[in-house]
Design a protein around this motif. Structure first.
Motif, mmCIF file in Angstrom:
data_model
loop_
_atom_site.group_PDB
_atom_site.id
_atom_site.type_symbol
_atom_site.label_atom_id
_atom_site.label_comp_id
_atom_site.label_asym_id
_atom_site.label_seq_id
_atom_site.Cartn_x
_atom_site.Cartn_y
_atom_site.Cartn_z
ATOM 1 N N ARG A 1 -2.733 -4.179 8.094
ATOM 2 C CA ARG A 1 -2.002 -3.303 7.186
ATOM 3 C C ARG A 1 -1.732 -3.988 5.843
ATOM 4 O O ARG A 1 -1.629 -3.323 4.803
ATOM 5 C CB ARG A 1 -0.680 -2.873 7.814
ATOM 6 C CG ARG A 1 -0.846 -2.065 9.095
ATOM 7 C CD ARG A 1 0.495 -1.692 9.700
ATOM 8 N NE ARG A 1 0.338 -1.024 10.984
ATOM 9 C CZ ARG A 1 0.099 0.270 11.131
ATOM 10 N NH1 ARG A 1 0.000 1.042 10.050
ATOM 11 N NH2 ARG A 1 -0.039 0.811 12.332
ATOM 12 N N ALA A 2 -1.585 -5.299 5.870
ATOM 13 C CA ALA A 2 -1.252 -6.033 4.650
ATOM 14 C C ALA A 2 -2.333 -5.876 3.582
ATOM 15 O O ALA A 2 -2.037 -5.865 2.378
ATOM 16 C CB ALA A 2 -1.051 -7.511 4.969
ATOM 17 N N GLY A 3 -3.583 -5.737 4.015
ATOM 18 C CA GLY A 3 -4.675 -5.581 3.065
ATOM 19 C C GLY A 3 -4.580 -4.309 2.245
ATOM 20 O O GLY A 3 -5.142 -4.225 1.142
ATOM 21 N N PHE A 4 -3.865 -3.314 2.747
ATOM 22 C CA PHE A 4 -3.677 -2.055 2.027
ATOM 23 C C PHE A 4 -2.312 -1.998 1.343
ATOM 24 O O PHE A 4 -2.195 -1.503 0.221
ATOM 25 C CB PHE A 4 -3.847 -0.873 2.983
ATOM 26 C CG PHE A 4 -5.214 -0.803 3.591
ATOM 27 C CD1 PHE A 4 -6.287 -0.318 2.862
ATOM 28 C CD2 PHE A 4 -5.441 -1.255 4.893
ATOM 29 C CE1 PHE A 4 -7.554 -0.261 3.415
ATOM 30 C CE2 PHE A 4 -6.701 -1.206 5.450
ATOM 31 C CZ PHE A 4 -7.767 -0.708 4.711
ATOM 32 N N LEU A 5 -1.287 -2.504 2.010
ATOM 33 C CA LEU A 5 0.055 -2.473 1.422
ATOM 34 C C LEU A 5 0.154 -3.346 0.176
ATOM 35 O O LEU A 5 0.970 -3.067 -0.716
ATOM 36 C CB LEU A 5 1.084 -2.915 2.460
ATOM 37 C CG LEU A 5 1.315 -1.947 3.617
ATOM 38 C CD1 LEU A 5 2.264 -2.557 4.647
ATOM 39 C CD2 LEU A 5 1.860 -0.611 3.113
ATOM 40 N N VAL A 6 -0.679 -4.382 0.098
ATOM 41 C CA VAL A 6 -0.637 -5.251 -1.073
ATOM 42 C C VAL A 6 -1.035 -4.492 -2.339
ATOM 43 O O VAL A 6 -0.669 -4.873 -3.460
ATOM 44 C CB VAL A 6 -1.558 -6.481 -0.864
ATOM 45 C CG1 VAL A 6 -3.035 -6.094 -0.954
ATOM 46 C CG2 VAL A 6 -1.237 -7.581 -1.868
ATOM 47 N N LEU B 1 -0.373 3.160 0.354
ATOM 48 C CA LEU B 1 0.907 3.100 1.060
ATOM 49 C C LEU B 1 0.835 3.857 2.388
ATOM 50 O O LEU B 1 1.286 3.348 3.422
ATOM 51 C CB LEU B 1 2.008 3.696 0.175
ATOM 52 C CG LEU B 1 3.411 3.734 0.781
ATOM 53 C CD1 LEU B 1 3.930 2.327 1.052
ATOM 54 C CD2 LEU B 1 4.368 4.485 -0.153
ATOM 55 N N VAL B 2 0.241 5.037 2.368
ATOM 56 C CA VAL B 2 0.110 5.832 3.598
ATOM 57 C C VAL B 2 -0.758 5.103 4.616
ATOM 58 O O VAL B 2 -0.428 5.035 5.809
ATOM 59 C CB VAL B 2 -0.479 7.220 3.275
ATOM 60 C CG1 VAL B 2 -0.783 7.982 4.568
ATOM 61 C CG2 VAL B 2 0.477 8.021 2.402
ATOM 62 N N ILE B 3 -1.871 4.534 4.166
ATOM 63 C CA ILE B 3 -2.776 3.805 5.067
ATOM 64 C C ILE B 3 -2.049 2.647 5.742
ATOM 65 O O ILE B 3 -2.191 2.412 6.943
ATOM 66 C CB ILE B 3 -4.000 3.278 4.292
ATOM 67 C CG1 ILE B 3 -4.844 4.445 3.786
ATOM 68 C CG2 ILE B 3 -4.855 2.357 5.176
ATOM 69 C CD1 ILE B 3 -5.876 4.041 2.756
ATOM 70 N N GLY B 4 -1.263 1.925 4.955
ATOM 71 C CA GLY B 4 -0.581 0.758 5.486
ATOM 72 C C GLY B 4 0.547 1.071 6.449
ATOM 73 O O GLY B 4 0.947 0.206 7.235
#
Length: 433
Positions: free
Chosen positions: A162-167, A88-91
């Protein structure tokens, strides 16, 4: 109790393992966009990948021991929570320092989840059910890594990096809910924790992986090797070591660890360097580079479904050697064709062989790595299996990058690494499975 259906535990274990492996490779096809979005220097951008690899590999032995100490379910849920919050933080962040720090924390979460998924399978299933489950688990190791390239390219091109991490966030929440409901609580073993050994192992692996992943710094390389040698001698004297050296007494387990090391010495450079070569030769975009890996992903997945039947007729040794030979042919064929005949002939066709070979290798090597491991050290066996997986990639990549050689030479070296794995399996494994 003997099971005749897999139930939800296998689904939970495989999906969790898939998520962490996907995040290990997703940055390969989205790194350019990450760098542009956050205005990262080349060094900072490298750390987006290296920070994850560094903590993932360094904490695996400790994480494996924590499984045996505190029980699978509790440790698994802690690892998932760390992984999900870091994702979540990364995204969401626009700060490069926070991004790299969160990737490091995400790697710690992954180091907890990876050995737990295998330990859950070992606890839940027996006999043929366990063999089938490990077949699917081994296949996921290849599918997750290569699918990360595909998904990373697709999400970056059509949505955002960002989607690759938020997913990961909703998927982690779903896994936590399913784990709470379907995974049985297991008691840990009341043992004294080897904190000194744990610290030495983390420092040694961190130093070694840092040297391999970042700049081949000889000081860190030598320091890491010395610390790991000290760690081995220290563990010999411990009643409850972080790394039970008895795991190496079984020659099949030892062969599984070493062969897995050399397998990853070939495959991480393959996943990392081939997109760069295709971009330079064919001008592939992020999405095109990702889609270019579909042949290896598809055939790794398809081959995995043949493993339960193959296990009834052939030993782990025979299957792993056969898969390694097929993979070696695919790698050498890619090197010989040298990209000059176009994608379909020079890349896609050899990828069919590489994918099929990869699909045959991972499950037998996983089975060998945990063969006859006592229940009280099953977590440590899982941690060591995953440690060799994470350590092999940086070793192979650092060797090839240091050579500064051309495409054909690097592919040839990857093939040689697999040949070494074949020789290890041929001459070190003793018992027919």
């Amino acid at each position: 109790m003997k099971k005749d259906k897999f139930g939800m535990v296998l689904v939970i274990a495989l999906f969790a393992y898939f998520l962490i492996l996907m995040d290990n490779s997703i940055v390969f096809t989205s790194s350019v966009e990450i760098g542009q979005a956050l205005n990262l220097s080349e060094t900072a951008l490298a750390w987006v990948s290296n920070a994850y690899t560094l903590t993932f590999g360094s904490f695996l032995l400790l994480s494996g021991k924590l499984l045996d100490l505190f029980g699978r379910k509790k440790v698994f849920m802690i690892g998932l929570t760390i992984f999900g919050l870091a994702s979540l933080v990364i995204g969401l962040t626009n700060n490069s320092g926070l991004l790299i720090a969160a990737r490091a924390i995400q790697g710690i979460g992954s180091s907890i989840v990876a050995p737990t998924t295998l330990a859950l399978i070992m606890d839940e299933y027996e006999g043929k059910m366990r063999a089938k489950a490990i077949s699917y688990y081994g296949a996921m190791a290849g599918v997750g890594s290569t699918f990360g390239l595909v998904l990373g390219g697709a999400l970056t091109s059509y949505l955002s990096w960002r989607a690759g991490f938020l997913v990961n966030v909703p998927f982690t929440l779903i896994l936590l809910i399913l784990t709470g409901r379907y995974v049985k609580k297991s008691d840990g073993h009341a043992i004294k924790v080897d904190y000194v050994g744990a610290l030495i192992s983390v420092l040694g692996l961190t130093s070694l992986i840092y040297a391999l992943s970042v700049n081949n710094n000889p000081i860190f390389m030598i320091t890491g090797i010395i610390l790991l040698i000290i760690f081995i001698f220290f563990e010999k004297k411990q009643a409850n070591p972080v790394l039970p050296l008895s795991l190496f007494a079984n020659k099949n387990r030892l062969a599984g660890y070493l062969a897995r090391l050399f397998f990853m010495m070939a495959m991480l450079p393959y996943w990392f360097l081939l997109p760069q070569y295709m971009h330079a030769k064919y001008g592939f975009s992020a999405i095109e580079n990702g889609l270019a890996f579909l042949p290896v992903t598809i055939f790794t997945f398809l081959t995995s479904f043949t493993l339960p039947r193959l296990n009834e007729k052939f030993s782990h040794k025979q299957i792993a050697i056969s898969g390694s030979i097929v993979l070696t042919i695919g790698l050498f064929l890619t090197a010989i064709l040298n990209l000059k005949y176009g994608y379909w002939l020079s890349v896609a066709f050899p990828m069919v062989l590489s994918g099929a070979g990869q699909g045959l290798i991972m499950a037998p090597l996983t089975s060998l790595g945990i063969e006859d491991a006592p229940q009280e050290v099953a977590g440590s066996a899982s941690g060591l299996t995953n440690t060799m997986h994470q350590l092999g990639g940086p070793i192979g990549l650092s060797i090839l990058v240091a050579q500064g050689a051309n495409f054909q030479f690097n592919l040839g070296m990857m093939g040689i690494f697999i040949v070494i794995a074949i020789l290890i399996l041929m001459f070190l494994t003793k018992k027919v499975d």
